[in-house]
Design a protein around this motif. Sequence first.
Motif, PDB file in Angstrom:
ATOM      1  N   GLN A   1      28.560 -15.129  -7.198  1.00 45.08           N
ATOM      2  CA  GLN A   1      29.472 -14.203  -6.613  1.00 45.08           C
ATOM      3  C   GLN A   1      29.651 -12.933  -8.335  1.00 45.08           C
ATOM      4  O   GLN A   1      29.524 -11.697  -7.161  1.00 45.08           O
ATOM      5  N   ALA A   2      29.242 -13.244  -9.581  1.00 47.62           N
ATOM      6  CA  ALA A   2      28.774 -12.273 -10.176  1.00 47.62           C
ATOM      7  C   ALA A   2      27.764 -11.125  -9.824  1.00 47.62           C
ATOM      8  O   ALA A   2      27.650 -10.510  -9.735  1.00 47.62           O
ATOM      9  N   ASP A   3      26.872 -11.802  -9.329  1.00 47.75           N
ATOM     10  CA  ASP A   3      25.527 -11.063  -8.770  1.00 47.75           C
ATOM     11  C   ASP A   3      25.553 -10.244  -7.991  1.00 47.75           C
ATOM     12  O   ASP A   3      25.512  -9.372  -7.317  1.00 47.75           O
ATOM     13  N   GLU A   4      26.556 -11.010  -6.445  1.00 50.55           N
ATOM     14  CA  GLU A   4      27.194 -10.453  -5.551  1.00 50.55           C
ATOM     15  C   GLU A   4      27.389  -9.349  -5.601  1.00 50.55           C
ATOM     16  O   GLU A   4      27.645  -7.997  -5.012  1.00 50.55           O
ATOM     17  N   LEU A   5      28.776  -9.500  -6.345  1.00 49.67           N
ATOM     18  CA  LEU A   5      29.720  -8.518  -7.016  1.00 49.67           C
ATOM     19  C   LEU A   5      28.740  -6.591  -7.212  1.00 49.67           C
ATOM     20  O   LEU A   5      28.913  -5.581  -7.023  1.00 49.67           O
ATOM     21  N   ARG A   6      27.678  -7.702  -8.124  1.00 53.91           N
ATOM     22  CA  ARG A   6      26.656  -6.142  -8.889  1.00 53.91           C
ATOM     23  C   ARG A   6      26.186  -5.420  -7.827  1.00 53.91           C
ATOM     24  O   ARG A   6      26.065  -4.375  -7.613  1.00 53.91           O
ATOM     25  N   ARG A   7      25.690  -6.381  -6.898  1.00 47.36           N
ATOM     26  CA  ARG A   7      24.873  -5.286  -5.417  1.00 47.36           C
ATOM     27  C   ARG A   7      25.952  -4.494  -4.509  1.00 47.36           C
ATOM     28  O   ARG A   7      25.621  -4.076  -4.547  1.00 47.36           O
ATOM     29  N   ALA A   8      27.380  -5.430  -4.783  1.00 46.54           N
ATOM     30  CA  ALA A   8      27.484  -4.911  -3.935  1.00 46.54           C
ATOM     31  C   ALA A   8      28.494  -3.300  -4.683  1.00 46.54           C
ATOM     32  O   ALA A   8      28.405  -2.668  -3.891  1.00 46.54           O
ATOM     33  N   ASP A   9      28.777  -3.362  -5.982  1.00 46.14           N
ATOM     34  CA  ASP A   9      28.733  -2.143  -6.710  1.00 46.14           C
ATOM     35  C   ASP A   9      27.807  -1.352  -6.383  1.00 46.14           C
ATOM     36  O   ASP A   9      28.088  -0.349  -6.956  1.00 46.14           O
ATOM     37  N   GLU A  10      26.824  -1.535  -6.699  1.00 46.74           N
ATOM     38  CA  GLU A  10      25.704  -0.853  -6.559  1.00 46.74           C
ATOM     39  C   GLU A  10      25.435  -0.146  -5.304  1.00 46.74           C
ATOM     40  O   GLU A  10      24.833   1.225  -5.124  1.00 46.74           O
ATOM     41  N   LEU A  11      25.268  -1.012  -3.963  1.00 46.86           N
ATOM     42  CA  LEU A  11      25.613  -0.386  -3.139  1.00 46.86           C
ATOM     43  C   LEU A  11      26.732   1.143  -2.429  1.00 46.86           C
ATOM     44  O   LEU A  11      27.269   1.936  -2.212  1.00 46.86           O
TER      45      LEU A  11
END
Length: 156
Positions: free
Chosen positions: A46-56
Amino acid sequence: MSGAPEPISAAAHRALEQELADLRDERRLVSGTLRQNGDVGDEADQADELRRADELDRLDRRIDVITERLRTAAQAGPARTDEVGVGSTVTVRFPDGSEETLRIGEAAEALDQTLVTADSPLGRALLGRRPGDPVRYGTPDGDATVVVVSIGADEG
């Protein structure tokens, strides 16, 4: 900067177009890693997914900024040659008689020793000046002066 659309140098235009292409490529890669379904897994996933969403989100914001800058530069047209402005090349003469040709730009470009940003002391002092005008600007060592010799459109 006047608030009106400002011209952009050819070199800066090319650099922004390249950055835009690179950002779009990176965005495609990042968006391809986001999970399409709601099953994200454990907290680390979940944390990794949030990081990628923030990067996007970061990539999207930068893409928007560059796209808008390229649009306003197109509206502004070429740099003026009757007075110094963003995108101009200007030849100045120093008190010792030496001359240097500089480009007035918005942001520093790597390894470009001829670029003076429009918000630097010399850049601000040059904006709006015409050939023959003396220009006084601040330096860490005190005030300095140059004389505008000539103005041309960006050659790069």
